[in-house]
Motif scaffolding. Structure first.
Motif, mmCIF file in Angstrom:
data_model
loop_
_atom_site.group_PDB
_atom_site.id
_atom_site.type_symbol
_atom_site.label_atom_id
_atom_site.label_comp_id
_atom_site.label_asym_id
_atom_site.label_seq_id
_atom_site.Cartn_x
_atom_site.Cartn_y
_atom_site.Cartn_z
ATOM 1 N N ILE A 142 0.819 -1.208 0.000
ATOM 2 C CA ILE A 142 0.000 0.000 0.000
ATOM 3 C C ILE A 142 0.856 1.263 0.000
ATOM 4 O O ILE A 142 0.631 2.182 -0.779
ATOM 5 C CB ILE A 142 -0.966 -0.011 1.200
ATOM 6 N N GLN A 184 -6.227 1.186 -2.628
ATOM 7 C CA GLN A 184 -5.680 1.959 -1.514
ATOM 8 C C GLN A 184 -4.321 2.563 -1.840
ATOM 9 O O GLN A 184 -3.982 3.649 -1.342
ATOM 10 C CB GLN A 184 -5.544 1.068 -0.283
ATOM 11 N N SER A 185 -3.529 1.863 -2.645
ATOM 12 C CA SER A 185 -2.171 2.344 -2.930
ATOM 13 C C SER A 185 -2.156 3.313 -4.101
ATOM 14 O O SER A 185 -1.817 4.490 -3.948
ATOM 15 C CB SER A 185 -1.243 1.152 -3.213
#
Length: 280
Positions: free
Chosen positions: A224, A242-243
Motif C-alpha cells: 500500500i 488503496q495504494s
C-alpha cells in the motif's frame, strides 16, 4: 516494535462491484452511478455522450487551483484541452501528460495586447483543490457505436484512469477483460489520449498498466505505501485501490513514476515500479 496496521486494513469488503465502488468512497472520492445521473439524482455531467471531459468540473477546479487566472485564460485552457488532436494516440498522450505535470502556457490577446499565463491542471500541494470523481458505468458514443466502460476516474473533470472490472474470479474472464480494454483503446482514442492508468480487475484480482502495456506487463500491486505490507486478508483489488488511488500517492505517481521511452519508431509508456511493489 511491530508496525502499526494500515488504517484501512480492518475493513475488507466482499467481492463485487458494490465493494469496488465502496473502496473509492472510503478513500474520499465521489462515486456516481450513470443511471442516477440520467435520472436527475446527480447533476448532469456532460452535454452528450460523445464528450469525455467534464467541462464544468474542469472549469471549477481550474478556478480553485489558479485563483488569479483571467477568464480569458480559463476559457482558452478548456478549449485547448478539449481540442487535442487524436491522430496519434501515444504522442498525444505524451503531450497531455506534459500539460498535466508541467502546466499549460496560455497566450491570448485583449485590445491588441498579448498576455501569457501559466495554468496548472492539478494541485499536488492542496488535495482539496482537486475534484475526485468515479462514474460507473461510463457510456461513450463514437460514430454509430455506443461503448460502456465499467468505471472511469476523473480528476478535475479529466478522465485519467479506466477500470475494466469483472466480478467473476475466472482466469479466462481476466484475459477477456484485457482484450476488451484493447478494443476500447482502439475505438475511443478521444478518451484514452488523456489516460494515465489502466486497471483490469476480476473478482479479487487486479492489475495495473499503461496504454502501451501488453498482457504480461499488467501486474498487481503488492504494497500500500511501499513500506508496510497488507493484511493477509487484503485482496489485490483492495491493495491496488488503496495504494495507487490514494489521492496524494496518485498525484505523485503521475508526476514522478510515468515515463515515455523511444521504442523503435514509436513510444513506450511505462509505470516505474519498485521491485517489491509487484513481485509475489
Amino acid at each position: 516494535m511491530a508496525k502499526k496496521p494500515h488504517p484501512y486494513w480492518n475493513w475488507t469488503p466482499s467481492i463485487g462491484v458494490d465493494s469496488f465502488l465502496t473502496w473509492f468512497e472510503v478513500i474520499g472520492y465521489t462515486v456516481e452511478l450513470e443511471a442516477d445521473i440520467a435520472a436527475g439524482r446527480h447533476q448532469k455531467e456532460r452535454n452528450n455522450e460523445t464528450e469525455v471531459i467534464l467541462k464544468d468540473r474542469l472549469r471549477r477546479a481550474l478556478m480553485r487551483i489558479n485563483p488569479t487566472i483571467s477568464s480569458e485564460a480559463l476559457q482558452e485552457t478548456v478549449r485547448q484541452l478539449t481540442a487535442l488532436p487524436n491522430t496519434n494516440l501515444i504522442e498525444n498522450n505524451l503531450h497531455f501528460h506534459q500539460l498535466l505535470t508541467q502546466g499549460i502556457d496560455i497566450t491570448y490577446s485583449i485590445n491588441h495586447q498579448i498576455f501569457t499565463e501559466k495554468v496548472c491542471l492539478i494541485d499536488p500541494s492542496n488535495l482539496l483543490n482537486n475534484d475526485w470523481l468515479l462514474i460507473h458505468p461510463f457510456t461513450i458514443v463514437a460514430g454509430k457505436h455506443s461503448h460502456q466502460l465499467d468505471a472511469v476516474i476523473f480528476i478535475n473533470g479529466l478522465p485519467l484512469a479506466v477500470f475494466c472490472n469483472q466480478p467473476q474470479q475466472i482466469a479466462h474472464i481476466f484475459k477477456e477483460a484485457q482484450e476488451t480494454l484493447q478494443k476500447y483503446i482502439q475505438n475511443l482514442p478521444q478518451l484514452f489520449l488523456y489516460n494515465v492508468f489502466l486497471v483490469i480487475s476480476n473478482g479479487n484480482r487486479a492489475s495495473i498498466g499503461t496504454l502501451t502495456c501488453n498482457s504480461k506487463e499488467f501486474l498487481p500491486w503488492r504494497t500500500i505505501d511501499g513500506e508496510d505490507f497488507p493484511h493477509l486478508q487484503a485482496t489485490e483489488i483492495d491493495v491496488l485501490i488503496q495504494s495507487i488511488f490514494d489521492k496524494r500517492r496518485f498525484l505523485e505517481l503521475i508526476k514522478h513514476f510515468i515515463v515515455f521511452e523511444p521504442n523503435g519508431i514509436s513510444l513506450s509508456k511505462k509505470l516505474l515500479r519498485y521491485h517489491f511493489c509487484t513481485v509475489p
